[in-house]
Scaffold this motif. Structure first.
Motif, PDB file in Angstrom:
ATOM      1  N   ALA A 210       0.786  -0.752  -0.004  1.00  0.00           N
ATOM      2  CA  ALA A 210      -0.111  -0.161  -0.007  1.00  0.00           C
ATOM      3  C   ALA A 210       0.314   1.248  -0.258  1.00  0.00           C
ATOM      4  O   ALA A 210       0.686   2.393  -0.663  1.00  0.00           O
ATOM      5  N   ARG A 211       2.139   1.256   0.771  1.00  0.00           N
ATOM      6  CA  ARG A 211       2.791   2.320   0.337  1.00  0.00           C
ATOM      7  C   ARG A 211       3.458   2.562  -0.516  1.00  0.00           C
ATOM      8  O   ARG A 211       3.804   3.530  -0.939  1.00  0.00           O
ATOM      9  N   LEU A 212       4.258   1.094  -0.792  1.00  0.00           N
ATOM     10  CA  LEU A 212       4.906   1.471  -2.068  1.00  0.00           C
ATOM     11  C   LEU A 212       4.203   1.739  -3.533  1.00  0.00           C
ATOM     12  O   LEU A 212       4.459   2.790  -3.961  1.00  0.00           O
ATOM     13  N   LYS A 213       2.655   1.733  -3.402  1.00  0.00           N
ATOM     14  CA  LYS A 213       2.266   2.429  -4.685  1.00  0.00           C
ATOM     15  C   LYS A 213       1.902   3.879  -4.283  1.00  0.00           C
ATOM     16  O   LYS A 213       1.712   3.969  -5.767  1.00  0.00           O
ATOM     17  N   ILE A 214       2.102   4.344  -3.322  1.00  0.00           N
ATOM     18  CA  ILE A 214       1.709   6.015  -3.003  1.00  0.00           C
ATOM     19  C   ILE A 214       3.353   6.540  -3.077  1.00  0.00           C
ATOM     20  O   ILE A 214       3.304   7.574  -4.289  1.00  0.00           O
ATOM     21  N   GLY A 215       4.269   5.884  -2.607  1.00  0.00           N
ATOM     22  CA  GLY A 215       5.313   6.268  -2.818  1.00  0.00           C
ATOM     23  C   GLY A 215       6.131   6.937  -1.289  1.00  0.00           C
ATOM     24  O   GLY A 215       5.898   6.699  -0.101  1.00  0.00           O
ATOM     25  N   ASP A 216       6.757   7.614  -2.196  1.00  0.00           N
ATOM     26  CA  ASP A 216       7.504   8.837  -1.048  1.00  0.00           C
ATOM     27  C   ASP A 216       6.080   9.717  -0.199  1.00  0.00           C
ATOM     28  O   ASP A 216       6.713  10.300   1.305  1.00  0.00           O
ATOM     29  N   MET A 217       5.407  10.338  -0.352  1.00  0.00           N
ATOM     30  CA  MET A 217       4.207  10.646   0.586  1.00  0.00           C
ATOM     31  C   MET A 217       3.606   9.811   1.436  1.00  0.00           C
ATOM     32  O   MET A 217       3.389  10.404   3.130  1.00  0.00           O
ATOM     33  N   ALA A 218       4.071   8.406   0.781  1.00  0.00           N
ATOM     34  CA  ALA A 218       2.946   7.474   2.496  1.00  0.00           C
ATOM     35  C   ALA A 218       4.768   7.106   3.242  1.00  0.00           C
ATOM     36  O   ALA A 218       4.501   7.001   4.220  1.00  0.00           O
ATOM     37  N   ILE A 219       5.843   7.174   2.790  1.00  0.00           N
ATOM     38  CA  ILE A 219       7.404   7.126   3.019  1.00  0.00           C
ATOM     39  C   ILE A 219       7.124   7.841   3.737  1.00  0.00           C
ATOM     40  O   ILE A 219       8.126   7.898   5.233  1.00  0.00           O
ATOM     41  N   HIS A 220       7.575   9.371   3.281  1.00  0.00           N
ATOM     42  CA  HIS A 220       8.183  10.487   4.020  1.00  0.00           C
ATOM     43  C   HIS A 220       7.070  11.452   3.922  1.00  0.00           C
ATOM     44  O   HIS A 220       8.190  12.056   4.398  1.00  0.00           O
TER      45      HIS A 220
ATOM     46  N   GLU B  23       6.280  13.511   1.817  1.00  0.00           N
ATOM     47  CA  GLU B  23       7.101  14.695   1.094  1.00  0.00           C
ATOM     48  C   GLU B  23       7.600  14.150  -0.617  1.00  0.00           C
ATOM     49  O   GLU B  23       7.153  12.553  -0.519  1.00  0.00           O
ATOM     50  N   ALA B  24       7.132  14.681  -1.557  1.00  0.00           N
ATOM     51  CA  ALA B  24       7.297  14.460  -2.561  1.00  0.00           C
ATOM     52  C   ALA B  24       8.610  15.160  -3.461  1.00  0.00           C
ATOM     53  O   ALA B  24       9.032  16.102  -3.193  1.00  0.00           O
ATOM     54  N   GLY B  25       8.722  14.332  -4.478  1.00  0.00           N
ATOM     55  CA  GLY B  25      10.630  14.867  -4.232  1.00  0.00           C
ATOM     56  C   GLY B  25       9.988  15.744  -5.664  1.00  0.00           C
ATOM     57  O   GLY B  25      10.748  16.841  -5.987  1.00  0.00           O
ATOM     58  N   LEU B  26       9.104  16.016  -6.266  1.00  0.00           N
ATOM     59  CA  LEU B  26       8.487  17.624  -7.330  1.00  0.00           C
ATOM     60  C   LEU B  26       7.320  17.585  -6.920  1.00  0.00           C
ATOM     61  O   LEU B  26       6.284  17.101  -7.289  1.00  0.00           O
ATOM     62  N   ASP B  27       7.357  19.009  -6.840  1.00  0.00           N
ATOM     63  CA  ASP B  27       5.321  19.006  -6.560  1.00  0.00           C
ATOM     64  C   ASP B  27       5.334  20.097  -8.013  1.00  0.00           C
ATOM     65  O   ASP B  27       5.623  20.758  -7.832  1.00  0.00           O
ATOM     66  N   ILE B  28       4.479  19.508  -8.789  1.00  0.00           N
ATOM     67  CA  ILE B  28       3.690  20.288  -9.491  1.00  0.00           C
ATOM     68  C   ILE B  28       2.364  20.634  -9.708  1.00  0.00           C
ATOM     69  O   ILE B  28       1.770  20.706 -10.343  1.00  0.00           O
ATOM     70  N   THR B  29       1.609  20.416  -8.307  1.00  0.00           N
ATOM     71  CA  THR B  29       0.445  21.405  -8.109  1.00  0.00           C
ATOM     72  C   THR B  29      -0.593  22.663  -7.962  1.00  0.00           C
ATOM     73  O   THR B  29      -1.227  22.896  -8.856  1.00  0.00           O
ATOM     74  N   GLY B  30       0.883  23.615  -8.314  1.00  0.00           N
ATOM     75  CA  GLY B  30       0.879  24.861  -8.711  1.00  0.00           C
ATOM     76  C   GLY B  30       1.625  25.193  -9.507  1.00  0.00           C
ATOM     77  O   GLY B  30       1.341  26.459 -10.176  1.00  0.00           O
TER      78      GLY B  30
END
Length: 465
Positions: free
Chosen positions: A420-430, A432-439
């Motif tokens: 479950a955490r692997l499917k999400i990646g960084d946001m679930a594990i740490h 935070e995300a490496g690249l924030d493209i929401t803005g």
């Protein structure tokens, strides 16, 4: 009064530090920093570019943590275990293990470096040697990390790294860097083809076997940013000048030889790998070129200060072909998910370089660092045999200890992140995300871009009229 005190201070230093060569010390501190940059940020950036976008932070955090954790265990026990003058176990005159003990006292870090059970005296202080050897110790588990990216539990990694560094890295360093039993038998490793790269490659293979593969639909490594790959490779390649150029422990003739050999072998290996890609895949790739360059860096590492430039070229050709064959033809048959092919690019390349050291070691070159050392090409076939024996010993020791350690850790904490955490990646594990493209605004549709181009062309025509 102050001037007189300063004059008195500086004129009395040589009496208490007559062993100190400031030129050697300056180069070694510089070389240490170059090697440190290979890990942070070099490998961290390289991995961040190669891994999937959702694992960028995880890859960088695991590298960053390893760098810091190894430094702490290095001071508390690892340095003396690997490079101390005292021996915990000695059999028939052969030094098997050092003593894991702290190395932080003021009198020790300011004193003359006396290294290993044979008590080699250097012209630099213990503090410099400790830091130089630390950056080697730190990069080894970070290299291993490349084989288990995108699935290892970060908490398990936190436990694994310092223990592995102490019980795996330090003893092998003692055997091959500091004058331990393999050195005493005649095996040589100029800068870590076995101690670092064979350790990392075999450790990665064992860890990947124990931890298991990535998610089924994520088995292929998809680079998300080739710019980061190129930037990381540049830091790794040029940082390697300190990696191999620092091993004579000074600004010596052999340091210069090691640096030119390092760069020549790397260039030849990269180009050979590229030609292999052209031959079999019809296209040269940046990722392929980067792996070929790293294989060349690894292959020349055990030989850098022992061979002439023609020998370095031979090693470059060999590491551009043999690890390529292992990566694409042999390693897939292992049925082990080695994420970045660390086994082929580090373990295989390290063994290739180590064996060719036993063939190509040139007495004209080795006189500056290890007088009397010569390879099979110069009549000493024993050297090739002992290099092969040392490789087998390191492979068996590292695989067994890595496998056993991970099995033990796995009793107390899961080695893998949950699916479950692997499917999400960084946001679930740490978180935070490496690249924030929401803005960022969404990309305009293609018809709008074409309309805008036509409009611009019309304006340009009006301006000309």
């Amino acid at each position: 009064m102050l001037l007189n005190s300063m004059i008195l201070y500086f004129t009395t230093i040589p009496d208490s530090t007559s062993w100190l060569n400031t030129g050697n010390n300056g180069w070694m501190l510089t070389a240490s920093t170059l090697v440190g940059l290979m890990s942070i940020p070099g490998l961290a950036i390289y991995y961040a570019g190669l891994t999937k976008r959702k694992y960028m932070v995880n890859a960088m955090m695991m590298a960053l943590y390893a760098f810091a954790a190894v430094l702490i265990i290095w001071i508390l026990a690892g340095y003396n275990f690997g490079f101390g003058t005292s021996s915990l176990l000695k059999i028939d005159g052969y030094y098997i293990f050092g003593i894991p003990s702290p190395a932080g006292a003021g009198s020790f870090i300011s004193g003359q470096a006396i290294v290993g059970p044979l008590k080699d005296a250097l012209t630099i202080p213990n503090s410099t040697v400790m830091f130089f050897q630390f950056v080697f110790a730190a990069i080894t588990p970070i290299l291993l990390l490349g084989g288990i990216l995108e699935r290892m539990n970060f908490k398990a990694w936190m436990i694994f790294v310092p223990i592995w560094s102490l019980v795996v890295y330090s003893p092998v360093a003692y055997w091959l860097f500091a004058g331990g039993w393999l050195n005493q038998l005649g095996a040589v490793d100029f800068s870590g083809g076995y101690v670092i790269h064979l350790d990392a490659g075999i450790g990665a293979l064992a860890a990947a076997f124990v931890i298991g593969p990535r998610l089924k639909d994520e088995m292929k490594m998809k680079a998300n940013n080739l710019g980061l790959v190129m930037l990381g490779l540049g830091l790794i390649w040029l940082g390697w000048d300190g990696f191999n150029g620092g091993d004579p422990y000074g600004a010596t003739i052999d340091a210069g030889i090691a640096i030119i050999n390092t760069n020549v072998a790397t260039a030849v290996s990269m180009m050979t790998w590229m030609f292999m890609d052209l031959k079999f895949f019809k296209k040269p790739s940046l990722i392929g070129a980067s792996v070929g360059a790293i294989a060349g860096l690894v292959g020349i590492t055990p030989a850098a200060g022992y061979v002439n430039i023609y020998g370095a070229m031979v090693i470059g050709i060999a590491t551009g072909i043999i690890p390529w064959i292992f990566l694409y033809k042999i390693e897939p048959k292992f049925k082990v998910d080695d994420s970045l092919g660390v086994f082929s690019s580090h373990a295989v390349a390290g063994v290739v370089g180590g064996l060719l050291t036993g063939v190509l070691a040139d007495p004209v070159v080795t006189q500056y660092i290890d007088p009397g050392l010569r390879g099979a090409l110069y009549g000493n076939f024993y050297e090739l045999g002992i290099q092969a024996f040392a490789a087998v010993i390191v492979i068996l020791y590292v695989f067994a200890l890595t496998y056993g350690l991970l099995r033990l850790i796995g009793v107390f904490i899961p080695l893998r992140e949950t699916n479950a955490r692997l499917k999400i990646g960084d946001m679930a594990i740490h978180g935070e995300a490496g690249l924030d493209i929401t803005g960022y605004p969404p990309s305009p549709p293609m018809h709008a871009i074409e309309h805008n181009n036509i409009h611009m062309e019309g304006n340009e025509k009006i301006d000309k009229d």
